[in-house]
Scaffold this active site. Sequence first.
Site, short mmCIF file in Angstrom:
data_model
loop_
_atom_site.label_atom_id
_atom_site.label_comp_id
_atom_site.label_asym_id
_atom_site.label_seq_id
_atom_site.Cartn_x
_atom_site.Cartn_y
_atom_site.Cartn_z
N GLU A 1 0.84 -1.20 0.00
CA GLU A 1 0.00 0.00 0.00
C GLU A 1 0.87 1.25 0.00
O GLU A 1 2.10 1.17 0.08
CB GLU A 1 -0.96 -0.01 1.19
CG GLU A 1 -1.98 -1.15 1.12
CD GLU A 1 -3.03 -1.09 2.20
OE1 GLU A 1 -3.18 -0.03 2.84
OE2 GLU A 1 -3.71 -2.11 2.42
N ARG B 1 -0.65 9.44 1.45
CA ARG B 1 -2.02 9.82 1.15
C ARG B 1 -2.23 11.32 1.03
O ARG B 1 -3.02 11.77 0.20
CB ARG B 1 -2.96 9.27 2.25
CG ARG B 1 -3.15 7.77 2.14
CD ARG B 1 -3.98 7.24 3.27
NE ARG B 1 -4.23 5.81 3.10
CZ ARG B 1 -4.81 5.04 4.00
NH1 ARG B 1 -5.19 5.56 5.16
NH2 ARG B 1 -5.00 3.75 3.77
N ARG C 1 -1.08 9.58 8.63
CA ARG C 1 -0.99 8.16 8.99
C ARG C 1 -0.54 7.31 7.81
O ARG C 1 -1.04 7.46 6.70
CB ARG C 1 -2.34 7.65 9.50
CG ARG C 1 -2.34 6.14 9.76
CD ARG C 1 -3.62 5.68 10.41
NE ARG C 1 -4.79 5.83 9.57
CZ ARG C 1 -5.16 4.97 8.62
NH1 ARG C 1 -4.40 3.91 8.36
NH2 ARG C 1 -6.27 5.16 7.93
#
Length: 522
Positions: free
Chosen positions: A126, A285, A378
């Site tokens: 990821e 992200r 995060r």
Amino acid sequence: MKQTIKKMSVSTSGSRRPRVIVVGAGLAGCYLATRLQDCCQVILVTKGTQQESNSMLAQGGIAVALDPGDSPQQHEQDTLAAGDHHNRKAAVAQLVTNGPVEVRRLIEAGMQFDRTAAGALAFGLEGAHHRPRVVHADGDQTGAAVTSFVQGQLAKTIQWHCQTTVVRLLTKQNRCIGVVVRGTSGQLQELFADAVVLATGGLGNLYDFTTNDGTVTGDGLALALRAKVELTDMAFVQFHPTLLSLQGKCYGLVTEAIRGAGAVLVDEQGTRIMAQVPQQDLAPRDVVARHLAAWRAKGHQTYLDIRAVPDFEQHFIGVTANLDAHQVPFRQTKLIPIQPGAHFMMGGIKADLMGQTSLPGLWAIGEVACNGVHGANRLASNSLLDCLVSGAKAAENIIEVTCQLTSPTTENVTGSIGVATADFAEAPQTEPVKLPELAALQHQAWTNLGIERTHHQLHGFLRWLAQFDADTLAPEKLTADQNVIANLCLCAAAIAQAALAQSKSLGAHHWREVDKNESCAS
């Protein structure tokens, strides 16, 4: 009209055992409960059902250094890099070293994670991870699988209070001694305990485009604010890059693991949006979300191109079902329409490595807490791992702390704080209640507290909030819907104030470039 508060005696066999109230039924709260149930009387309070939580919706998996070629040190470096090195290093070290221990504990208890044909754990890749280290269960339904498994480990002695909202923390002599709750009947009740744990999740429904479960409305953060418990890092709200977007509305998360399997982000012309960015489609992200937002601001549509993903429907069962439910023709187009949306709160109630807050007797774990582990952004799939680690460490600490106390009986606890309860039972009614409509608040938050911010917007948003009474209303006097809005208003103000205190862009908090002159004038 004055509303009386009923003192509620919680039944117990062995009243000398420490009593612990856990607020929230997601993975963090339930995992902590499994670790306490043999030596404490545990009461689980949740505003929804046992199935309603962000944990149940988590698709990605659990990031953990269990692969022989991986190490906690490599996981630590990726976590620090994604968090813009704003992380508390001791918290990160605790996460990556204790995480494998807790995941192995789950496996030994019978939890089934996905495996390769050879029987080894299957690790996914990821964003911002430099190697595959994310374990999954049931493909893209890890959160539901793990949370359900943990709930299945709970003893029958656990007392559940579902459809029950905590409206205030009870305190006496600078210690948390319980909570005030409202159940389906509307009756206010007091529950007393030797320890109270907030595991209520974040505040995603402050925004109208979010991955969060509908029950996640900043309740734990608002409880802490009203009790003067310290919060920290509230400027850092993570926006996930890929939410299913149809006609301007969100219809659930499209897991980052799909990009880890080879999908790329494109516009309506097939142009690769992240091609020129370090780590490309698997950048952190905050980086991906900003690029997508900028692309959309120029009038482009944004999609996830899944042509390079082998066996998409077999590996991503949950996403496939959601796409079919909304009649997305992804089999023909190989495109999933996406846009960024609110996902996770890195900040929260300030907690130490054992989950203790600034208020003795009160612990906070999971997303509602901030021990510094996530930094300013995060790392993907660290949230479920944090639920396990923070839940286990808080349980260890609660056992140590409460066993030093002489656990009182229900009767002498309630008798000892009768005066304290009268204070807020007599709280004046604010007439009329002045709060914004939820949709208006969500629109304002999305516009002003979003992926990019300006000083002008933040000051304007705080002025807009100031016309309402959220910070003076007694939650006991509000309806359930009013209490949700008041809680979200308190959270929104905390985000705006924390953002204004950040002089530079950092992680998920990003100043818009056009704001340079504006900030000088503010």
